[in-house]
Design an enzyme around this catalytic site. Sequence first.
Site, PDB file in Angstrom:
ATOM      1  CG  ASN A 177       3.614  -0.181  -3.387  1.00 12.00           C
ATOM      2  OD1 ASN A 177       4.244   0.842  -3.618  1.00 12.00           O
ATOM      3  ND2 ASN A 177       3.855  -0.952  -2.343  1.00 12.00           N
ATOM      4  CG  HIS A 178       0.557   5.320  -3.706  1.00 11.09           C
ATOM      5  ND1 HIS A 178       0.026   5.829  -2.538  1.00 11.09           N
ATOM      6  CD2 HIS A 178      -0.499   5.117  -4.523  1.00 11.09           C
ATOM      7  CE1 HIS A 178      -1.279   5.930  -2.654  1.00 11.09           C
ATOM      8  NE2 HIS A 178      -1.623   5.495  -3.849  1.00 11.09           N
TER       9      HIS A 178
END
Length: 177
Positions: free
Chosen positions: A51-52
């Site tokens: 996840n960024h």
Amino acid sequence: MDKPASRPIDADAVLTGLAPIVSENTALLILGSFPGARSITEQRYYAHPQNHFWKILQALWPANPLPAGVDSYQKRSEWLLDRGLGVWDVYASCRREGSLDTAIRDAVVNDIVSLRLPKLVAIAHNGGESFKHARHTRTLGVPVHRLPSSSPANASWSFERKVHAWREVFERYLDIP
């Protein structure tokens, strides 16, 4: 702190979300939809390494490294708060197998108004599922924005493009270098 043992999540079980990370100084509230399976297991927002979310925030404040190591989640939560950010989800609970928003069923919406954030100046929805609730968050009387999802499932947006879009919203309300 040891990570909790990973266990499959029963698709028929009612899952409960995480508590909000907010303070009286929260100016920009980031609302996701509902924590992914790994986040629920570890009881940490955006726990999946692909996840960024945390990477985007680090790109916005490159001179202020995100804490790592022992107690890093608690320290990251404080890091967020120090920048006027808050994090929560639009859903308090739901049924879901896996982590995809498209699998969410029987969702119960969080009472965002109950947060009582005196310095709130804007809300940013992290992705489309969260943004479906913009009509409710607009009742708080602050600008509401849709951010591209930080999820790895949002592969149509490059990391750089996500950072640019998040920066455009954040710099309106926060001290971004």
